[in-house]
Scaffold this active site. Structure first.
Site, PDB file in Angstrom:
ATOM      1  N   HIS A 123      12.711  -3.015   2.262  1.00  0.00           N
ATOM      2  CA  HIS A 123      12.161  -1.719   2.653  1.00  0.00           C
ATOM      3  C   HIS A 123      13.077  -0.616   2.164  1.00  0.00           C
ATOM      4  CE1 HIS A 123       9.115  -3.590   5.061  1.00  0.00           C
ATOM      5  NE2 HIS A 123      10.057  -4.410   5.522  1.00  0.00           N
ATOM      6  N   PRO A 141       0.792  -1.224   0.000  1.00  0.00           N
ATOM      7  CA  PRO A 141       0.000   0.000   0.000  1.00  0.00           C
ATOM      8  C   PRO A 141       0.825   1.275   0.000  1.00  0.00           C
ATOM      9  CG  PRO A 141      -0.138  -1.109   2.121  1.00  0.00           C
ATOM     10  CD  PRO A 141       0.518  -2.063   1.175  1.00  0.00           C
ATOM     11  N   ASN A 142       0.336   2.226  -0.764  1.00  0.00           N
ATOM     12  CA  ASN A 142       0.866   3.596  -0.859  1.00  0.00           C
ATOM     13  C   ASN A 142       2.160   3.709  -1.652  1.00  0.00           C
ATOM     14  OD1 ASN A 142      -1.205   4.932   0.673  1.00  0.00           O
ATOM     15  ND2 ASN A 142      -0.375   3.887   2.464  1.00  0.00           N
ATOM     16  N   ALA A 160       3.043  -0.798   4.854  1.00  0.00           N
ATOM     17  CA  ALA A 160       2.578  -0.812   6.245  1.00  0.00           C
ATOM     18  C   ALA A 160       2.018  -2.185   6.649  1.00  0.00           C
ATOM     19  CB  ALA A 160       1.526   0.270   6.444  1.00  0.00           C
ATOM     20  N   GLU A 220      12.237  -9.894   1.821  1.00  0.00           N
ATOM     21  CA  GLU A 220      11.495  -8.693   2.250  1.00  0.00           C
ATOM     22  C   GLU A 220      12.403  -7.479   2.089  1.00  0.00           C
ATOM     23  OE1 GLU A 220      10.599  -8.993   6.423  1.00  0.00           O
ATOM     24  OE2 GLU A 220       9.897  -6.928   6.550  1.00  0.00           O
ATOM     25  N   TYR A 265      11.554   8.232   1.481  1.00  0.00           N
ATOM     26  CA  TYR A 265      11.452   7.128   0.516  1.00  0.00           C
ATOM     27  C   TYR A 265      12.195   7.355  -0.798  1.00  0.00           C
ATOM     28  CZ  TYR A 265       7.815   5.762   3.792  1.00  0.00           C
ATOM     29  OH  TYR A 265       7.140   5.408   4.933  1.00  0.00           O
ATOM     30  N   ASN A 314       7.889  -5.755  -0.837  1.00  0.00           N
ATOM     31  CA  ASN A 314       7.816  -4.622   0.085  1.00  0.00           C
ATOM     32  C   ASN A 314       6.345  -4.508   0.444  1.00  0.00           C
ATOM     33  OD1 ASN A 314       7.778  -2.309   1.553  1.00  0.00           O
ATOM     34  ND2 ASN A 314       8.879  -1.044   0.062  1.00  0.00           N
ATOM     35  N   ARG A 356      13.203   4.026  12.702  1.00  0.00           N
ATOM     36  CA  ARG A 356      11.983   4.822  12.662  1.00  0.00           C
ATOM     37  C   ARG A 356      11.129   4.537  13.914  1.00  0.00           C
ATOM     38  NH1 ARG A 356       9.333   4.640   6.931  1.00  0.00           N
ATOM     39  NH2 ARG A 356       8.302   6.479   7.838  1.00  0.00           N
ATOM     40  N   ARG A 387       5.717  12.256  -2.873  1.00  0.00           N
ATOM     41  CA  ARG A 387       5.645  12.759  -1.484  1.00  0.00           C
ATOM     42  C   ARG A 387       6.729  12.103  -0.644  1.00  0.00           C
ATOM     43  NH1 ARG A 387       0.450  12.511  -3.141  1.00  0.00           N
ATOM     44  NH2 ARG A 387      -0.762  14.401  -2.819  1.00  0.00           N
TER      45      ARG A 387
HETATM   46  O1  CA2 Z   1      10.485   1.727   3.934  1.00  0.00           O
HETATM   47  C1  CA2 Z   1       9.641   1.048   3.341  1.00  0.00           C
HETATM   48  O2  CA2 Z   1       9.817   0.575   2.213  1.00  0.00           O
HETATM   49  C2  CA2 Z   1       8.271   0.818   4.005  1.00  0.00           C
HETATM   50  O3  CA2 Z   1       7.852  -0.505   3.683  1.00  0.00           O
HETATM   51  C3  CA2 Z   1       7.327   1.840   3.406  1.00  0.00           C
HETATM   52  C4  CA2 Z   1       5.948   1.851   4.050  1.00  0.00           C
HETATM   53  C5  CA2 Z   1       6.054   1.918   5.563  1.00  0.00           C
HETATM   54  O4  CA2 Z   1       4.759   1.799   6.124  1.00  0.00           O
HETATM   55  C6  CA2 Z   1       6.956   0.845   6.108  1.00  0.00           C
HETATM   56  O5  CA2 Z   1       7.040   1.020   7.518  1.00  0.00           O
HETATM   57  C7  CA2 Z   1       8.336   0.932   5.520  1.00  0.00           C
HETATM   58  C8  CA2 Z   1       5.140   3.052   3.564  1.00  0.00           C
HETATM   59  C9  CA2 Z   1       5.064   3.208   2.092  1.00  0.00           C
HETATM   60  C10 CA2 Z   1       4.428   4.543   1.842  1.00  0.00           C
HETATM   61  O6  CA2 Z   1       4.934   5.051   0.651  1.00  0.00           O
HETATM   62  C11 CA2 Z   1       4.769   6.369   0.415  1.00  0.00           C
HETATM   63  C12 CA2 Z   1       5.384   6.848  -0.709  1.00  0.00           C
HETATM   64  C13 CA2 Z   1       5.282   8.178  -0.999  1.00  0.00           C
HETATM   65  C14 CA2 Z   1       4.556   9.023  -0.194  1.00  0.00           C
HETATM   66  C15 CA2 Z   1       3.937   8.534   0.918  1.00  0.00           C
HETATM   67  C16 CA2 Z   1       4.034   7.205   1.215  1.00  0.00           C
END
Ligand code: CA2
Length: 159
Positions: free
Chosen positions: A107, A17-18, A84, A105, A30, A81, A114, A25
């Site tokens: 990230h 997700p996301n 969340a 896995e 990221y 990946n 974090r 953003r």
């Molecule tokens: O660091 C990573 O790859 C995560 O898997 C990214 C997840 C986060 O919940 C994990 O704890 C770590 C979040 C991905 C959200 O991606 C976004 C990308 C651009 C803007 C906002 C969110």
């Protein structure tokens, strides 16, 4: 039946997700690459490794579970990946365990630097390893590690 050759490896890359928002953003966390660009880099790395790479992104847990199930007859390994869902999803953990395909896995951010709620991964106990904190490079390192693992496994079976 024809035996598998080195170039017959196929990996499913699952983005949770996301991650479709990448590049737009929170670049300080990221990075600035879009998901499409990361996929292009993975495709190029796959070509170097003589490995086919397929991609899927979903913001829905059940769709990711279905993707893992469908990988069973199509792919030899999974690079994931889970976003969340890493920190919440017993369903994804059980799906990876059920299909019993080698998985890595990854990230983008270092989840251990974090918030505390990101320090636990439901996935980590059912994958062969985890790479966290190297931005888009985490995916490339993960792909290399997964392909290396699969090739080693294959050699052991053949010898
Ligand atoms: O660091 C990573 O790859 C995560 O898997 C990214 C997840 C986060 O919940 C994990 O704890 C770590 C979040 C991905 C959200 O991606 C976004 C990308 C651009 C803007 C906002 C969110």
């Amino acid at each position: 039946m024809r035996g598998l050759t080195l170039s017959d490896l196929s990996i499913l890359v699952l983005h949770g997700p996301n991650l479709n928002l990448l590049g737009s953003r929170e670049p300080e966390i990221y990075g600035s690459l879009t998901l499409a660009k990361i996929n292009i880099l993975l495709e190029a790395e796959g070509a170097k490794l003589q490995t086919n790479v397929s991609f899927m992104q979903s913001n829905h847990e059940g769709i990711l579970v279905d993707g893992i199930h469908e990988a069973l007859d199509k792919h030899q390994g999974i690079l994931i990946n889970a976003g969340a869902y890493t920190h919440t999803s017993l369903a994804l953990r059980d799906a990876i365990a059920a299909v019993d395909l080698p998985a890595v896995e990854v990230h983008l951010s270092n989840i251990y630097r974090r918030e505390d709620f990101r320090h636990h991964s439901y996935i980590s106990s059912v994958v062969i390893g985890q790479i966290s904190g190297f931005g888009a490079q985490s995916y490339l390192l993960g792909l290399q590690a997964l392909v290396h693992h699969l090739r080693k496994e294959r050699k052991e079976i053949e010898s």
